[in-house]
Design a protein around this motif. Structure first.
Motif, PDB file in Angstrom:
ATOM      1  N   ALA B 133       0.840  -1.203   0.000  1.00  0.00           N
ATOM      2  CA  ALA B 133       0.000   0.000   0.000  1.00  0.00           C
ATOM      3  C   ALA B 133       0.874   1.251   0.000  1.00  0.00           C
ATOM      4  O   ALA B 133       0.644   2.193  -0.763  1.00  0.00           O
ATOM      5  CB  ALA B 133      -0.912  -0.008   1.228  1.00  0.00           C
ATOM      6  N   TYR B 134       1.859   1.263   0.866  1.00  0.00           N
ATOM      7  CA  TYR B 134       2.717   2.438   1.060  1.00  0.00           C
ATOM      8  C   TYR B 134       3.438   2.810  -0.234  1.00  0.00           C
ATOM      9  O   TYR B 134       3.351   3.944  -0.706  1.00  0.00           O
ATOM     10  CB  TYR B 134       3.718   2.116   2.176  1.00  0.00           C
ATOM     11  N   PHE B 135       4.131   1.858  -0.831  1.00  0.00           N
ATOM     12  CA  PHE B 135       4.950   2.200  -1.997  1.00  0.00           C
ATOM     13  C   PHE B 135       4.100   2.375  -3.263  1.00  0.00           C
ATOM     14  O   PHE B 135       4.364   3.261  -4.075  1.00  0.00           O
ATOM     15  CB  PHE B 135       6.064   1.173  -2.209  1.00  0.00           C
ATOM     16  N   GLY B 136       3.085   1.531  -3.424  1.00  0.00           N
ATOM     17  CA  GLY B 136       2.236   1.696  -4.603  1.00  0.00           C
ATOM     18  C   GLY B 136       1.557   3.054  -4.600  1.00  0.00           C
ATOM     19  O   GLY B 136       1.521   3.750  -5.611  1.00  0.00           O
ATOM     20  N   LEU B 137       1.030   3.425  -3.439  1.00  0.00           N
ATOM     21  CA  LEU B 137       0.325   4.705  -3.369  1.00  0.00           C
ATOM     22  C   LEU B 137       1.290   5.881  -3.459  1.00  0.00           C
ATOM     23  O   LEU B 137       1.073   6.812  -4.229  1.00  0.00           O
ATOM     24  CB  LEU B 137      -0.479   4.808  -2.060  1.00  0.00           C
ATOM     25  N   VAL B 149      -8.595  10.072  -4.543  1.00  0.00           N
ATOM     26  CA  VAL B 149      -7.974   8.750  -4.634  1.00  0.00           C
ATOM     27  C   VAL B 149      -9.080   7.711  -4.529  1.00  0.00           C
ATOM     28  O   VAL B 149      -9.834   7.712  -3.554  1.00  0.00           O
ATOM     29  CB  VAL B 149      -6.947   8.534  -3.511  1.00  0.00           C
ATOM     30  N   VAL B 150      -9.187   6.844  -5.523  1.00  0.00           N
ATOM     31  CA  VAL B 150     -10.138   5.736  -5.471  1.00  0.00           C
ATOM     32  C   VAL B 150      -9.351   4.455  -5.265  1.00  0.00           C
ATOM     33  O   VAL B 150      -8.313   4.244  -5.900  1.00  0.00           O
ATOM     34  CB  VAL B 150     -10.961   5.653  -6.770  1.00  0.00           C
ATOM     35  N   VAL B 162      -4.175   1.634   2.022  1.00  0.00           N
ATOM     36  CA  VAL B 162      -4.070   2.649   0.959  1.00  0.00           C
ATOM     37  C   VAL B 162      -4.946   3.854   1.289  1.00  0.00           C
ATOM     38  O   VAL B 162      -4.501   5.006   1.242  1.00  0.00           O
ATOM     39  CB  VAL B 162      -4.497   2.054  -0.405  1.00  0.00           C
ATOM     40  N   GLY B 163      -6.200   3.568   1.614  1.00  0.00           N
ATOM     41  CA  GLY B 163      -7.132   4.665   1.875  1.00  0.00           C
ATOM     42  C   GLY B 163      -6.699   5.527   3.050  1.00  0.00           C
ATOM     43  O   GLY B 163      -6.792   6.760   2.996  1.00  0.00           O
ATOM     44  N   VAL B 173     -10.845  10.399  -0.275  1.00  0.00           N
ATOM     45  CA  VAL B 173     -10.691   8.963  -0.498  1.00  0.00           C
ATOM     46  C   VAL B 173     -12.037   8.293  -0.719  1.00  0.00           C
ATOM     47  O   VAL B 173     -12.968   8.469   0.064  1.00  0.00           O
ATOM     48  CB  VAL B 173      -9.957   8.305   0.688  1.00  0.00           C
ATOM     49  N   VAL B 174     -12.113   7.538  -1.814  1.00  0.00           N
ATOM     50  CA  VAL B 174     -13.316   6.792  -2.157  1.00  0.00           C
ATOM     51  C   VAL B 174     -12.956   5.309  -2.209  1.00  0.00           C
ATOM     52  O   VAL B 174     -12.038   4.914  -2.937  1.00  0.00           O
ATOM     53  CB  VAL B 174     -13.862   7.250  -3.533  1.00  0.00           C
TER      54      VAL B 174
END
Lengths: 332, 332
Positions: B133-137, B149-150, B162-163, B173-174
């Motif tokens: 989550a941390y690096f992808g986001l 951000v969805v 992620v959210g 955030v959605v």
């Protein structure tokens, strides 16, 4: 009195554009006011992206207005200057579109350096198509020595520069086009390592044969079934600069295609749409480098020049039949 | 004599995996040699990516071998050490998979810092899902304050982190999930600004209502029709970190979908598949930062813990029914 002829968008096309979408207007040419210049057009540019601007849809390219002047970049000679940077006779490039005699804000034109190359290259290899190839390939594609770079629309203004820059960077280059004449030119004159004809060959087989080590960079001008086939061969960490989708520009009822996301996930690949204008602050590094490659013969260009302003729409239609080799221009 | 129980891959699934794809083996536990440690498993991790490894196909995830131990990350207690970094009783994390008593190369295990959080978080918020989550986001998505951000699969181990990180960064955030219970948790406990239930709502309408300013970052865990709908709302220069495609993992005959490339082109958007291991050299910056967010209450986590080693396959099947809230674990 000087007469200005210009093409305006008469109506939006449904599918392939036709002559009826264009109207030729003749009117008295304007005179420049302070800060402006009057130019006589010498060459005008004919580009695939213009098809997108004929639609009224959400895109990076602002839609043309009905009744507004059609076109994009042109090169011309200054006939009267009321801007301190220009004098009569200067050659300039700007976005005044398809008209023979324009009045332009001098701040929005650029003087063409006639010592670098023939002036019309400011619309081709040293202009928008060349810069598109340069930044899309080098900034997004980032080809490394020995990698395989595939380019679709390889015989077009952007594609043939992409392939040559990739060769300069030491990559193995595979070009896809729909004509034997184009492919012969790419192989024999530009040194492409392999070529595929999407009209006469089985794409999957021909691509697999042309790319025995898979695909590291796919510079896409075309989209559709050509891209469906190339995507299957993407290697881990592949990069896909998305430059155009010409196969789909005139499609009114888009057909579905294979879903790419699972493939992009498992290959940890990158796809990025881009717009050359996003690199505007770096044009100054690109143009001299490409001019150097031109001078030392590592970069060649081809032009397809239609003579006569009135033929501009036909020159444009020719982009979609896949027959034009290199940069499409109209000599006014 | 200590007995080791382990699950091995008995056969590859065609579509949804079943019990028949797994075989439970019981055998005498091995003893460590020099450089190795013996561990007793306390928690084992159950993750969607394991479905991909059950196939024999080209992917970032190496296929499991038939007859080989199934699974990925586990946390356990050292019962015997022949490695200078560990002593009996240490808690460690490593990739020994679904077995109760493993012998592991000490260099490939990592000591769990018990002061940071409960030890099983080394498989969740402070482990692979959290780092994903941390690096992808943050590296690919790069959300800016006020952007939308969805996240799909928002109620899963990765999605809910992620959210929350996107909220910490000031984004709107959605979350999209397929359960009212999940969505209630995301809204009420985690502060998501809007939630969409893809099973009960019209996706296009509900997304348009939830994203009045379009979508700047789409963190995709799901793919398929959910992603088809989100893509339509991508803004100019949107970023799409591709983390998973769980809706398609068990599909044997993929259906075609809308072609995305024209849309990615006109929105100058970026799509990138990634693998958390690509960021391995930066785990050391991420874990302390996330542990800090945990301690000050800005980051919460949920676990769905199945008790009993023998239930591991069922815990895994549960990932695909969309019912599990948060990180799926088995307590041995």
């Amino acid at each position: 009195m000087t007469q200005n002829k210009r093409f305006v968008l008469a109506s939006r096309p449904n599918g392939m554009p036709t002559r009826e979408n264009f109207e030729l207007k003749t009117e008295e040419a304007a005179r420049p006011e302070d800060g402006e210049i009057a130019v006589e057009t010498l060459y005008l540019s004919v580009d695939p992206y213009m098809r997108g601007r004929m639609n009224d849809s959400k895109s990076y390219a602002k839609p043309y207005e009905i009744g507004g002047t059609f076109g994009g970049g042109s090169v011309g000679r200054v006939t009267e200057s009321r801007h301190s940077s220009y004098k009569e006779g200067d050659i300039v490039q700007g976005g005044w579109g398809w008209q023979t005699h324009a009045v332009v804000n001098g701040d929005l034109a650029v003087k063409v350096d006639e010592s670098l190359a023939p002036i019309q290259t400011a619309l081709g290899v040293l202009g928008m198509p060349g810069l598109t190839a340069y930044f899309g390939l080098l900034d997004i594609g980032q080809p490394k020595e020995g990698e395989t770079v595939v380019v679709s629309g390889a015989g077009g203004a952007v594609g043939m520069i992409v392939g040559q820059i990739a060769k300069i960077k030491g990559a193995r280059v595979v070009g896809i086009s729909g004509s034997e004449e184009k492919n012969r030119y790419l192989s024999e004159e530009l040194g492409f390592d392999a070529v595929v004809n999407y009209k006469t060959e089985s794409l999957d087989e021909a691509l697999a044969a042309a790319c025995p080590d898979g695909v590291d960079v796919y510079f896409d001008n075309v989209g559709g079934e050509v891209s469906d086939a190339v995507f299957q061969l993407l290697n881990a960490n592949a990069r896909v600069p998305l430059c155009g989708q010409i196969s789909l520009y005139n499609v009114t009822e888009p057909e579905p295609g294979p879903r790419f996301l699972p493939l992009l996930l498992t290959r940890t690949a990158l796809v990025k749409g881009f717009l050359v204008g996003q690199y505007q602050d770096r044009y100054g590094e690109a143009i001299p480098e490409m001019a150097g490659w031109l001078k030392d013969g590592r970069l060649k260009y081809r032009e397809n020049i239609v003579e006569g302003f009135e033929q501009s729409p036909e020159a444009f239609f020719g982009l979609f039949s896949g027959e034009n080799l290199g940069k499409q221009l109209v000599k006014v």
